[in-house]
Motif scaffolding. Structure first.
Motif, mmCIF file in Angstrom:
data_model
loop_
_atom_site.group_PDB
_atom_site.id
_atom_site.type_symbol
_atom_site.label_atom_id
_atom_site.label_comp_id
_atom_site.label_asym_id
_atom_site.label_seq_id
_atom_site.Cartn_x
_atom_site.Cartn_y
_atom_site.Cartn_z
ATOM 1 N N ALA A 21 -7.712 5.087 7.581
ATOM 2 C CA ALA A 21 -6.804 5.386 6.475
ATOM 3 C C ALA A 21 -7.517 6.174 5.380
ATOM 4 N N THR A 22 -8.762 5.828 5.121
ATOM 5 C CA THR A 22 -9.534 6.549 4.100
ATOM 6 C C THR A 22 -9.756 7.998 4.510
ATOM 7 N N GLU A 23 -10.126 8.201 5.769
ATOM 8 C CA GLU A 23 -10.373 9.562 6.251
ATOM 9 C C GLU A 23 -9.117 10.423 6.192
ATOM 10 N N MET A 24 -7.960 9.818 6.474
ATOM 11 C CA MET A 24 -6.712 10.568 6.488
ATOM 12 C C MET A 24 -6.062 10.679 5.115
ATOM 13 N N GLY A 25 -6.598 9.941 4.127
ATOM 14 C CA GLY A 25 -6.033 9.975 2.789
ATOM 15 C C GLY A 25 -4.661 9.332 2.699
ATOM 16 N N ARG A 26 -4.422 8.352 3.568
ATOM 17 C CA ARG A 26 -3.138 7.665 3.602
ATOM 18 C C ARG A 26 -3.334 6.187 3.268
ATOM 19 N N PRO A 27 -2.291 5.505 2.799
ATOM 20 C CA PRO A 27 -2.460 4.117 2.336
ATOM 21 C C PRO A 27 -2.569 3.110 3.474
ATOM 22 N N VAL A 28 -2.918 1.876 3.079
ATOM 23 C CA VAL A 28 -2.952 0.720 3.971
ATOM 24 C C VAL A 28 -1.833 -0.224 3.537
ATOM 25 N N PHE A 29 -1.025 -0.651 4.487
ATOM 26 C CA PHE A 29 0.053 -1.587 4.191
ATOM 27 C C PHE A 29 -0.325 -2.976 4.689
ATOM 28 N N PHE A 30 -0.092 -3.989 3.845
ATOM 29 C CA PHE A 30 -0.297 -5.384 4.242
ATOM 30 C C PHE A 30 0.975 -6.150 3.956
ATOM 31 N N ALA A 73 -9.880 2.965 -0.308
ATOM 32 C CA ALA A 73 -8.575 3.191 0.297
ATOM 33 C C ALA A 73 -7.486 2.586 -0.578
ATOM 34 N N LYS A 74 -6.318 3.141 -0.516
ATOM 35 C CA LYS A 74 -5.174 2.675 -1.295
ATOM 36 C C LYS A 74 -4.468 1.563 -0.522
ATOM 37 N N LEU A 75 -4.312 0.389 -1.150
ATOM 38 C CA LEU A 75 -3.700 -0.776 -0.513
ATOM 39 C C LEU A 75 -2.371 -1.096 -1.171
ATOM 40 N N GLU A 76 -1.339 -1.303 -0.346
ATOM 41 C CA GLU A 76 -0.035 -1.704 -0.847
ATOM 42 C C GLU A 76 0.407 -2.967 -0.123
ATOM 43 N N GLY A 77 1.063 -3.871 -0.877
ATOM 44 C CA GLY A 77 1.494 -5.137 -0.293
ATOM 45 C C GLY A 77 2.870 -5.556 -0.760
ATOM 46 N N PRO A 78 3.923 -5.049 -0.158
ATOM 47 C CA PRO A 78 5.281 -5.505 -0.529
ATOM 48 C C PRO A 78 5.521 -6.927 -0.047
ATOM 49 N N THR A 79 6.118 -7.759 -0.893
ATOM 50 C CA THR A 79 6.357 -9.170 -0.557
ATOM 51 C C THR A 79 7.836 -9.499 -0.706
ATOM 52 N N SER A 80 8.238 -10.583 -0.035
ATOM 53 C CA SER A 80 9.641 -11.012 -0.099
ATOM 54 C C SER A 80 9.813 -12.304 -0.894
ATOM 55 N N ALA A 136 13.792 -1.979 2.801
ATOM 56 C CA ALA A 136 12.937 -1.398 1.762
ATOM 57 C C ALA A 136 11.541 -1.080 2.309
ATOM 58 N N VAL A 137 10.962 -2.009 3.062
ATOM 59 C CA VAL A 137 9.604 -1.807 3.571
ATOM 60 C C VAL A 137 9.558 -0.682 4.601
ATOM 61 N N THR A 138 10.490 -0.713 5.553
ATOM 62 C CA THR A 138 10.474 0.338 6.576
ATOM 63 C C THR A 138 10.757 1.708 5.969
ATOM 64 N N GLY A 139 11.612 1.775 4.949
ATOM 65 C CA GLY A 139 11.852 3.048 4.270
ATOM 66 C C GLY A 139 10.596 3.566 3.589
ATOM 67 N N THR A 140 9.872 2.652 2.931
ATOM 68 C CA THR A 140 8.604 3.045 2.293
ATOM 69 C C THR A 140 7.588 3.491 3.332
ATOM 70 N N MET A 141 7.547 2.816 4.471
ATOM 71 C CA MET A 141 6.627 3.206 5.536
ATOM 72 C C MET A 141 6.929 4.616 6.040
ATOM 73 N N MET A 142 8.186 4.953 6.208
ATOM 74 C CA MET A 142 8.545 6.283 6.695
ATOM 75 C C MET A 142 8.234 7.365 5.663
ATOM 76 N N ARG A 143 8.318 7.030 4.380
ATOM 77 C CA ARG A 143 8.044 8.030 3.344
ATOM 78 C C ARG A 143 6.545 8.215 3.122
ATOM 79 N N GLU A 144 5.793 7.090 3.020
ATOM 80 C CA GLU A 144 4.377 7.177 2.689
ATOM 81 C C GLU A 144 3.482 7.277 3.916
ATOM 82 N N ARG A 145 3.994 6.922 5.080
ATOM 83 C CA ARG A 145 3.287 7.032 6.344
ATOM 84 C C ARG A 145 1.864 6.447 6.282
ATOM 85 N N PRO A 146 1.758 5.134 6.099
ATOM 86 C CA PRO A 146 0.423 4.509 6.053
ATOM 87 C C PRO A 146 -0.319 4.707 7.368
#
Length: 306
Positions: free
Chosen positions: A92-101, A132-139, A182-192
């Motif tokens: 993820a760091t090499e590609m400049g894309r985020p990490v989703f947890f 690396a950029k980390l994102e963690g959406p919770t319910s 919401a999570v799947t939409g964010t995944m498709m936009r930010e492409r972790p």
């Protein structure tokens, strides 16, 4: 001065407990003898096998913890899913894309959520070290608070407290499929580039995993829900199955008490499996051979809790 061994400590502990419990039990039995007689005594003799089993497992866990504290090596088999954590975050760091947890959809009252948030600490620390950029959406709002504290502590431990952004660990909704949308939409936009699914999952497991697979992310999942494991195994790169998920925190931390506890519990599981095999064998012999031998086998099986 003679060094106290773990075995001697356990023996001393058991002896002290017996010295305290026996007089107290005798006094209570003398005071309430009539009530005990009416209820059939203080102990249920039909569960003695369970009592001894618990005593043996407890002693094994204590002995394993003491051995680990004494510096004895505790070996746990290699878990490829946890070995791949650094690889996924590095990619993820090499590609400049985020990490989703994603820590599941249950609250902190679920032990799977607790295990997932524990693993989040290691992922957050590694992400900080790799920048690396980390994102963690919770319910769940309480899960959000626990996850924020965990991430903040991990960043302090990594020496990167300035990179903490509470907004990246956010609460979406308690509604199951609203959260999924919401999570799947964010995944498709930010492409972790890396997605971690650690916690309790239900119908949404395949939706998350298929979306992550479609964007080419490395996916590492872990859950104890048997009905959802096939979906994670099919769609993710690595999967922690059942008890591997709960042992992950000890594996990642290397903390001696946790490692010793796992070793002691494994010893108890081996005893349980051996008793199951013996019980099945005795039941088979008792069914095939009539007469006194069969009765003896049945009685012995009942004694060991079969």
């Amino acid at each position: 001065m003679q060094r106290t061994t773990p075995a001697r400590r356990i023996t001393t502990l058991v002896a002290m407990s017996a010295a305290l419990l026996v007089p107290c039990t005798a006094a209570m039995a003398q005071a309430d003898g009539s009530a005990a007689a009416e209820q059939g005594g203080w102990f249920r003799t039909d569960r003695l096998a369970l009592f001894f089993m618990l005593a043996i497992v407890g002693a094994a866990i204590v002995a394993a913890i003491l051995r680990a504290r004494a510096g004895r090596p505790v070996k746990i088999r290699r878990m490829p899913a946890l070995e791949a954590v650094d690889e996924a975050i590095g990619r993820a760091t090499e590609m400049g894309r985020p990490v989703f947890f994603i820590p599941g959809i249950q609250d902190m009252t679920d032990i799977q959520t607790v295990a997932g948030v524990t693993i989040l600490g290691r992922v957050a620390r590694t992400a900080a070290e790799y920048d690396a950029k980390l994102e963690g959406p919770t319910s769940r709002s309480i899960v959000m608070s626990a996850a924020r504290d965990t991430v903040q502590a991990a960043l302090f431990a990594a020496g990167r407290p300035d990179t903490y952004d509470a907004g990246k660990i956010n609460y979406i909704t308690d509604e199951q499929f609203g959260y999924v949308a919401a999570v799947t939409g964010t995944m498709m936009r930010e492409r972790p580039a890396a997605c971690f699914y650690m916690g309790a999952f239900y119908a949404e497991s395949l939706l998350f995993a298929e979306n992550g697979n479609s964007i080419g992310a490395i996916q590492i999942a872990g859950t104890a829900e048997p009905s959802q494991l096939p979906f994670f195994v099919a769609a993710c790169d690595y999967t922690l199955i059942g008890e591997e998920f709960f042992a992950a925190s000890a594996y990642l931390s290397g903390e001696k008490v946790q490692l010793g506890s796992i070793q002691g519990q494994d010893f108890g599981k081996m005893i349980a499996m051996a008793l199951i095999v013996v019980g099945v064998g005795l039941s088979t012999v008792a069914a095939i051979i009539p007469g006194e031998i069969g009765k003896f086998m049945t009685g012995f099986k009942d004694l060991i809790g079969g």
